[in-house]
Every structure is written in structure tokens, then in C-alpha cells.
Design a protein around this motif. Structure first.
Motif, mmCIF file in Angstrom:
data_model
loop_
_atom_site.group_PDB
_atom_site.id
_atom_site.type_symbol
_atom_site.label_atom_id
_atom_site.label_comp_id
_atom_site.label_asym_id
_atom_site.label_seq_id
_atom_site.Cartn_x
_atom_site.Cartn_y
_atom_site.Cartn_z
ATOM 1 N N VAL A 73 0.869 -1.184 0.000
ATOM 2 C CA VAL A 73 0.000 0.000 0.000
ATOM 3 C C VAL A 73 0.903 1.230 0.000
ATOM 4 O O VAL A 73 1.788 1.357 0.847
ATOM 5 C CB VAL A 73 -0.907 0.028 1.252
ATOM 6 C CG1 VAL A 73 -1.829 1.241 1.211
ATOM 7 C CG2 VAL A 73 -1.722 -1.252 1.342
ATOM 8 N N CYS A 74 0.670 2.112 -0.949
ATOM 9 C CA CYS A 74 1.476 3.331 -0.993
ATOM 10 C C CYS A 74 0.953 4.325 0.046
ATOM 11 O O CYS A 74 -0.237 4.619 0.089
ATOM 12 C CB CYS A 74 1.424 3.955 -2.387
ATOM 13 S SG CYS A 74 2.449 5.437 -2.469
ATOM 14 N N MET A 75 1.873 4.812 0.863
ATOM 15 C CA MET A 75 1.510 5.784 1.891
ATOM 16 C C MET A 75 2.229 7.112 1.640
ATOM 17 O O MET A 75 2.437 7.900 2.559
ATOM 18 C CB MET A 75 1.865 5.241 3.283
ATOM 19 C CG MET A 75 1.063 4.014 3.677
ATOM 20 S SD MET A 75 -0.710 4.320 3.735
ATOM 21 C CE MET A 75 -0.794 5.241 5.257
ATOM 22 N N GLY A 76 2.616 7.331 0.388
ATOM 23 C CA GLY A 76 3.237 8.611 0.030
ATOM 24 C C GLY A 76 2.215 9.734 0.138
ATOM 25 O O GLY A 76 1.014 9.477 0.332
ATOM 26 N N THR A 77 2.669 10.956 -0.007
ATOM 27 C CA THR A 77 1.803 12.116 0.234
ATOM 28 C C THR A 77 0.532 12.095 -0.633
ATOM 29 O O THR A 77 -0.579 12.235 -0.113
ATOM 30 C CB THR A 77 2.576 13.423 -0.015
ATOM 31 O OG1 THR A 77 3.761 13.356 0.761
ATOM 32 C CG2 THR A 77 1.771 14.625 0.384
ATOM 33 N N ALA A 78 0.702 11.895 -1.938
ATOM 34 C CA ALA A 78 -0.465 11.949 -2.839
ATOM 35 C C ALA A 78 -1.475 10.866 -2.479
ATOM 36 O O ALA A 78 -2.687 11.103 -2.461
ATOM 37 C CB ALA A 78 -0.020 11.799 -4.296
ATOM 38 N N ASN A 114 6.631 4.466 0.417
ATOM 39 C CA ASN A 114 6.423 5.907 0.296
ATOM 40 C C ASN A 114 6.609 6.333 -1.145
ATOM 41 O O ASN A 114 7.717 6.585 -1.564
ATOM 42 C CB ASN A 114 7.397 6.672 1.192
ATOM 43 C CG ASN A 114 7.062 6.473 2.641
ATOM 44 O OD1 ASN A 114 5.894 6.518 3.013
ATOM 45 N ND2 ASN A 114 8.062 6.212 3.440
ATOM 46 N N CYS A 115 5.539 6.346 -1.889
ATOM 47 C CA CYS A 115 5.471 6.773 -3.286
ATOM 48 C C CYS A 115 6.038 5.747 -4.257
ATOM 49 O O CYS A 115 7.196 5.360 -4.197
ATOM 50 C CB CYS A 115 6.157 8.116 -3.521
ATOM 51 S SG CYS A 115 5.698 8.774 -5.153
ATOM 52 N N LEU A 116 5.171 5.344 -5.136
ATOM 53 C CA LEU A 116 5.531 4.377 -6.172
ATOM 54 C C LEU A 116 5.803 5.087 -7.489
ATOM 55 O O LEU A 116 6.009 4.462 -8.510
ATOM 56 C CB LEU A 116 4.380 3.378 -6.350
ATOM 57 C CG LEU A 116 4.175 2.425 -5.165
ATOM 58 C CD1 LEU A 116 2.750 1.898 -5.145
ATOM 59 C CD2 LEU A 116 5.157 1.278 -5.229
ATOM 60 N N GLY A 117 5.757 6.401 -7.457
ATOM 61 C CA GLY A 117 6.042 7.164 -8.666
ATOM 62 C C GLY A 117 4.880 7.173 -9.652
ATOM 63 O O GLY A 117 5.079 7.435 -10.838
ATOM 64 N N ALA A 118 3.689 6.878 -9.190
ATOM 65 C CA ALA A 118 2.522 6.890 -10.079
ATOM 66 C C ALA A 118 1.391 7.630 -9.371
ATOM 67 O O ALA A 118 0.259 7.142 -9.291
ATOM 68 C CB ALA A 118 2.122 5.463 -10.426
ATOM 69 N N CYS A 119 1.716 8.818 -8.849
ATOM 70 C CA CYS A 119 0.793 9.552 -7.976
ATOM 71 C C CYS A 119 -0.556 9.856 -8.628
ATOM 72 O O CYS A 119 -1.555 10.008 -7.919
ATOM 73 C CB CYS A 119 1.442 10.846 -7.507
ATOM 74 S SG CYS A 119 3.041 10.580 -6.726
ATOM 75 N N ALA A 120 -0.581 9.953 -9.973
ATOM 76 C CA ALA A 120 -1.849 10.254 -10.648
ATOM 77 C C ALA A 120 -2.884 9.169 -10.387
ATOM 78 O O ALA A 120 -4.080 9.400 -10.515
ATOM 79 C CB ALA A 120 -1.617 10.402 -12.151
ATOM 80 N N PRO A 123 -5.214 6.705 -4.598
ATOM 81 C CA PRO A 123 -4.300 5.863 -3.815
ATOM 82 C C PRO A 123 -4.077 4.487 -4.472
ATOM 83 O O PRO A 123 -5.014 3.922 -5.041
ATOM 84 C CB PRO A 123 -5.027 5.701 -2.470
ATOM 85 C CG PRO A 123 -6.475 5.869 -2.792
ATOM 86 C CD PRO A 123 -6.566 6.740 -4.017
ATOM 87 N N ILE A 124 -2.871 4.014 -4.350
ATOM 88 C CA ILE A 124 -2.492 2.789 -5.064
ATOM 89 C C ILE A 124 -2.233 1.623 -4.110
ATOM 90 O O ILE A 124 -1.565 1.780 -3.095
ATOM 91 C CB ILE A 124 -1.199 3.015 -5.881
ATOM 92 C CG1 ILE A 124 -1.394 4.135 -6.886
ATOM 93 C CG2 ILE A 124 -0.773 1.738 -6.602
ATOM 94 C CD1 ILE A 124 -0.139 4.468 -7.649
ATOM 95 N N VAL A 125 -2.747 0.474 -4.515
ATOM 96 C CA VAL A 125 -2.408 -0.789 -3.855
ATOM 97 C C VAL A 125 -1.795 -1.666 -4.938
ATOM 98 O O VAL A 125 -2.320 -1.757 -6.041
ATOM 99 C CB VAL A 125 -3.679 -1.469 -3.279
ATOM 100 C CG1 VAL A 125 -3.337 -2.856 -2.742
ATOM 101 C CG2 VAL A 125 -4.296 -0.613 -2.182
HETATM 102 S S1 FES Z 1 2.343 8.945 -3.318
HETATM 103 FE FE1 FES Z 1 1.554 7.032 -3.902
HETATM 104 S S2 FES Z 1 2.330 6.825 -5.908
HETATM 105 FE FE2 FES Z 1 3.164 8.685 -5.262
#
Ligand code: FES
Length: 153
Positions: A73-78, A114-120, A123-125
Motif C-alpha cells: 500500500v502506498c503511503m506517500g503524500t499523494a 512511500n510513493c511508487l512514482g505513479a501519484c496520478a 491511492p495505489i495498492v
Molecule cells: S504517493 Fe503514492 S504513488 Fe506517489
């Protein structure tokens, strides 16, 4: 330790091939069992601490048993801004584990990044490398059900 011995033989017992050896062991067991690392240490006459330092340096190696499927699970900012924490809560609730843990049936290991580089797509799993963008709490069950259905077949 026959499998480990075979791996060592394939790599001609070369210490310089330690990373490839560990990779092969991880493929075999889905993680790096302590006993396997001790065996490698003895057979290659390489210190266990050095082997552990390599195993912990590379993120791809795991010293803990991993599940058949890896759920990230991406927990980056976006992703966070778009509700990743709620999605993670629901996944933890459904699997009965917290992040960094493997389910007792060894079906899933849950991780956060923390961020998978696909913020658009936030939220990404990601499950086994497959991206599921714009995941909502409501979609979590459907997403995970597939894997339980496969398991039951
Ligand atoms: S913050 Fe989730 S892909 Fe960038």
C-alpha cells in the motif's frame, strides 16, 4: 539443506557470487531462513555477520517468512491525501495483520511504501506487481477476495 547445497554447487561455492546465491535461496524459500544463512556461512567460510549485512542491505531480501502474495500500500503524500490510510486500515482489518507482517496462512505479506512514482493513480495498492489505482475502502474486499477464491480452488 539439500536445496541450499545445490544452490551453492550451482554457483561453484564462490563467495563472490553471494548475492546471486542469496537471491536463489530467497526464490526457493520465499525468504532467507536463518538456518540457510548459517549453512551458507559454514560452507563458504564466510562470516554470518557479513552475510546478514548483505541480506539486510538489499531491500529485495527478506529475513522473515513471506506470504504467497505481496500486497503493498502506498503511503506517500499523494496517496495519503486521497485516503490511503483508510484503505490500509481496511486491508489490515481484512487480513488480520498490520503492515510488515505475513498472514498465518502465509497467503499475504502486507507492506507499505512511500510513493511508487505513479501519484496520478493515487491511492495505489499493488498486489504481486499489479497496480490497482484509485483504490477505495469499498473496493478492498473485492480486490482481496480474488486471491482467496484462487486459494480455495
Ligand atoms: S504517493 Fe503514492 S504513488 Fe506517489
Amino acid at each position: 539443506m539439500k536445496k541450499v547445497e545445490n544452490t551453492l554447487r550451482e554457483h561453484r561455492y564462490q563467495r563472490s557470487r553471494i548475492i546471486q546465491i542469496l537471491q536463489d535461496i530467497q526464490v526457493e524459500f520465499n525468504y532467507l531462513p536463518k538456518e540457510a544463512l548459517e549453512y551458507v556461512s559454514q560452507r563458504l567460510k564466510m562470516s554470518l555477520s557479513k552475510i546478514y549485512s548483505i541480506a539486510t542491505f538489499y531491500a529485495g531480501f527478506s529475513l522473515n517468512p513471506r506470504g504467497k502474495h505481496l500486497c503493498t500500500v502506498c503511503m506517500g503524500t499523494a496517496c495519503h491525501v486521497r485516503g490511503a490510510a483508510n484503505v490500509l486500515d481496511r486491508i489490515e482489518e481484512r487480513l488480520g495483520i498490520t503492515s510488515g507482517v505475513t498472514t498465518s496462512d502465509k497467503l499475504f505479506t502486507l507492506e507499505t511504501v512511500n510513493c511508487l512514482g505513479a501519484c496520478a493513480l493515487a491511492p495505489i495498492v499493488v498486489i504481486d506487481g499489479q497496480y490497482h489505482g484509485q483504490t477505495t475502502v469499498d473496493r478492498v474486499d473485492k480486490l482481496l477476495d480474488k486471491y482467496y477464491e484462487k486459494k480455495d480452488k
